[in-house]
Design a protein around this motif. Structure first.
Motif, PDB file in Angstrom:
ATOM      1  N   GLY A  10      22.147   6.087 -51.258  1.00  0.00           N
ATOM      2  CA  GLY A  10      23.229   5.401 -50.458  1.00  0.00           C
ATOM      3  C   GLY A  10      23.571   4.129 -50.383  1.00  0.00           C
ATOM      4  N   SER A  11      24.691   3.683 -50.059  1.00  0.00           N
ATOM      5  CA  SER A  11      25.142   2.611 -50.416  1.00  0.00           C
ATOM      6  C   SER A  11      25.827   1.876 -48.988  1.00  0.00           C
ATOM      7  N   ASP A  12      25.198   2.398 -47.871  1.00  0.00           N
ATOM      8  CA  ASP A  12      25.390   1.993 -46.525  1.00  0.00           C
ATOM      9  C   ASP A  12      25.038   0.237 -46.275  1.00  0.00           C
ATOM     10  N   ARG A  65      11.444 -12.049 -53.102  1.00  0.00           N
ATOM     11  CA  ARG A  65      11.890 -12.016 -51.886  1.00  0.00           C
ATOM     12  C   ARG A  65      13.258 -12.250 -51.770  1.00  0.00           C
ATOM     13  N   PHE A  66      13.924 -12.739 -52.847  1.00  0.00           N
ATOM     14  CA  PHE A  66      15.273 -13.273 -52.917  1.00  0.00           C
ATOM     15  C   PHE A  66      16.201 -11.864 -53.116  1.00  0.00           C
ATOM     16  N   ASP A  67      15.807 -11.148 -54.014  1.00  0.00           N
ATOM     17  CA  ASP A  67      16.833 -10.014 -54.486  1.00  0.00           C
ATOM     18  C   ASP A  67      16.619  -8.789 -53.762  1.00  0.00           C
ATOM     19  N   PRO A  68      17.766  -8.042 -53.261  1.00  0.00           N
ATOM     20  CA  PRO A  68      17.408  -6.707 -52.796  1.00  0.00           C
ATOM     21  C   PRO A  68      17.148  -5.595 -53.676  1.00  0.00           C
ATOM     22  N   VAL A  69      16.613  -4.532 -53.543  1.00  0.00           N
ATOM     23  CA  VAL A  69      16.271  -3.690 -54.611  1.00  0.00           C
ATOM     24  C   VAL A  69      16.699  -2.243 -54.367  1.00  0.00           C
ATOM     25  N   ARG A  70      16.885  -1.554 -55.174  1.00  0.00           N
ATOM     26  CA  ARG A  70      17.037   0.038 -55.200  1.00  0.00           C
ATOM     27  C   ARG A  70      15.641   0.572 -54.910  1.00  0.00           C
ATOM     28  N   ARG A  71      15.901   1.354 -53.372  1.00  0.00           N
ATOM     29  CA  ARG A  71      14.688   2.588 -53.218  1.00  0.00           C
ATOM     30  C   ARG A  71      15.253   3.859 -53.200  1.00  0.00           C
ATOM     31  N   ARG A  72      16.038   4.161 -54.185  1.00  0.00           N
ATOM     32  CA  ARG A  72      16.381   5.419 -54.246  1.00  0.00           C
ATOM     33  C   ARG A  72      15.368   6.282 -55.236  1.00  0.00           C
ATOM     34  N   VAL A 105      24.330 -16.802 -52.642  1.00  0.00           N
ATOM     35  CA  VAL A 105      24.801 -15.603 -52.506  1.00  0.00           C
ATOM     36  C   VAL A 105      25.504 -15.337 -51.442  1.00  0.00           C
ATOM     37  N   PHE A 106      26.884 -15.022 -51.403  1.00  0.00           N
ATOM     38  CA  PHE A 106      27.731 -14.630 -50.346  1.00  0.00           C
ATOM     39  C   PHE A 106      27.718 -13.213 -49.926  1.00  0.00           C
ATOM     40  N   ASP A 107      26.877 -12.393 -50.723  1.00  0.00           N
ATOM     41  CA  ASP A 107      26.925 -11.038 -50.492  1.00  0.00           C
ATOM     42  C   ASP A 107      25.857 -10.539 -49.636  1.00  0.00           C
ATOM     43  N   GLY A 108      26.127 -10.008 -48.590  1.00  0.00           N
ATOM     44  CA  GLY A 108      25.252  -9.543 -47.531  1.00  0.00           C
ATOM     45  C   GLY A 108      24.466  -8.242 -47.693  1.00  0.00           C
ATOM     46  N   THR A 109      24.733  -7.661 -49.142  1.00  0.00           N
ATOM     47  CA  THR A 109      23.912  -6.607 -49.535  1.00  0.00           C
ATOM     48  C   THR A 109      22.499  -6.586 -49.351  1.00  0.00           C
ATOM     49  N   VAL A 110      21.891  -5.697 -48.912  1.00  0.00           N
ATOM     50  CA  VAL A 110      20.313  -5.793 -48.618  1.00  0.00           C
ATOM     51  C   VAL A 110      19.615  -4.787 -49.096  1.00  0.00           C
ATOM     52  N   SER A 111      19.960  -3.611 -49.569  1.00  0.00           N
ATOM     53  CA  SER A 111      19.083  -2.645 -50.040  1.00  0.00           C
ATOM     54  C   SER A 111      19.936  -1.406 -50.453  1.00  0.00           C
ATOM     55  N   GLN A 112      19.437  -0.306 -51.300  1.00  0.00           N
ATOM     56  CA  GLN A 112      20.046   0.846 -51.644  1.00  0.00           C
ATOM     57  C   GLN A 112      18.821   2.035 -51.174  1.00  0.00           C
ATOM     58  N   GLN A 113      19.248   2.858 -50.310  1.00  0.00           N
ATOM     59  CA  GLN A 113      18.168   3.730 -49.899  1.00  0.00           C
ATOM     60  C   GLN A 113      18.409   5.223 -50.494  1.00  0.00           C
ATOM     61  N   ALA A 114      17.428   5.869 -50.785  1.00  0.00           N
ATOM     62  CA  ALA A 114      17.628   7.340 -51.260  1.00  0.00           C
ATOM     63  C   ALA A 114      18.295   8.309 -50.057  1.00  0.00           C
ATOM     64  N   THR A 115      19.002   9.055 -50.209  1.00  0.00           N
ATOM     65  CA  THR A 115      19.694  10.002 -49.371  1.00  0.00           C
ATOM     66  C   THR A 115      19.002  11.254 -49.458  1.00  0.00           C
ATOM     67  N   LEU A 116      19.144  12.141 -48.580  1.00  0.00           N
ATOM     68  CA  LEU A 116      18.432  13.346 -48.294  1.00  0.00           C
ATOM     69  C   LEU A 116      18.763  14.141 -49.478  1.00  0.00           C
ATOM     70  N   GLY A 117      17.825  14.867 -49.919  1.00  0.00           N
ATOM     71  CA  GLY A 117      18.083  15.814 -51.351  1.00  0.00           C
ATOM     72  C   GLY A 117      17.949  14.758 -52.511  1.00  0.00           C
TER      73      GLY A 117
END
Length: 183
Positions: A10-12, A65-72, A105-117
């Protein structure tokens, strides 16, 4: 690209400007990184979509703790770099025997989550409040989403790292403020 059974995650929790140009079940097209670099003397300035790696990733994000990470994907998979690049500016310089690295960093992106399936689903007890999967029934859709992500001062991340090499090791001090990158 991904086939139907793999999922792209997901990219929510991505800021609007970091969303992909094309994003559907089978394909995602967007900037992974985009960087303009200026160097002069002891100074380096990077402007663009970049990663600021100030720690180690070991699957549970212990010291970075600075970078968001992929958790997909599976936690220790190395199919794609795990840190998410964000839009901002970074300045590095040398101060005598110390190295200073600062970033805004002006980017509010915080994480990438796995989606169902997806290949790696968020069904571990820590993600479902300790409930057994049989207690959840057939619908185990866990939509993990932060507040609306955007490019504002309140959702920006500001940090500075001072480091010095000590033989084979390194000593560093790190300070930052910004949104929590944990899901």
């Amino acid at each position: 690209l991904a086939d139907d059974d793999m999922g792209l995650g997901g990219s929510d929790n991505f800021a609007h400007f970091s969303q992909a140009l094309i994003d559907n079940k089978y394909a995602r097209l967007g900037f992974s990184q985009f960087l303009l670099t200026w160097r002069k003397g002891k100074n380096t300035v990077d402007l663009g979509k970049q990663v600021v790696p100030w720690g180690l990733l070991d699957g549970v994000q212990v010291s970075d703790r600075f970078d968001p990470v992929r958790r997909r994907d599976f936690v220790f998979a190395q199919v794609k770099p795990e840190r998410l690049a964000r839009w901002g500016v970074r300045w590095r310089t040398r101060l005598s025997s110390w190295q200073m690295d600062s970033a805004l960093v002006f980017d509010g992106t915080v994480s990438q989550q796995a989606t169902l399936g997806s290949e790696f689903q968020l069904t571990a007890p820590r993600y479902v409040a300790g409930l057994e999967l049989s207690q959840l029934g057939n619908d185990i859709s866990l939509k993990l989403k932060s507040d609306e992500r955007n490019h504002t001062l309140s959702q920006s991340t500001l940090g500075m790292r001072l480091s010095r090499h000590l033989g084979a090791g390194e000593f560093s001090l790190l300070g930052f403020r910004g949104p929590d990158t944990e899901p």
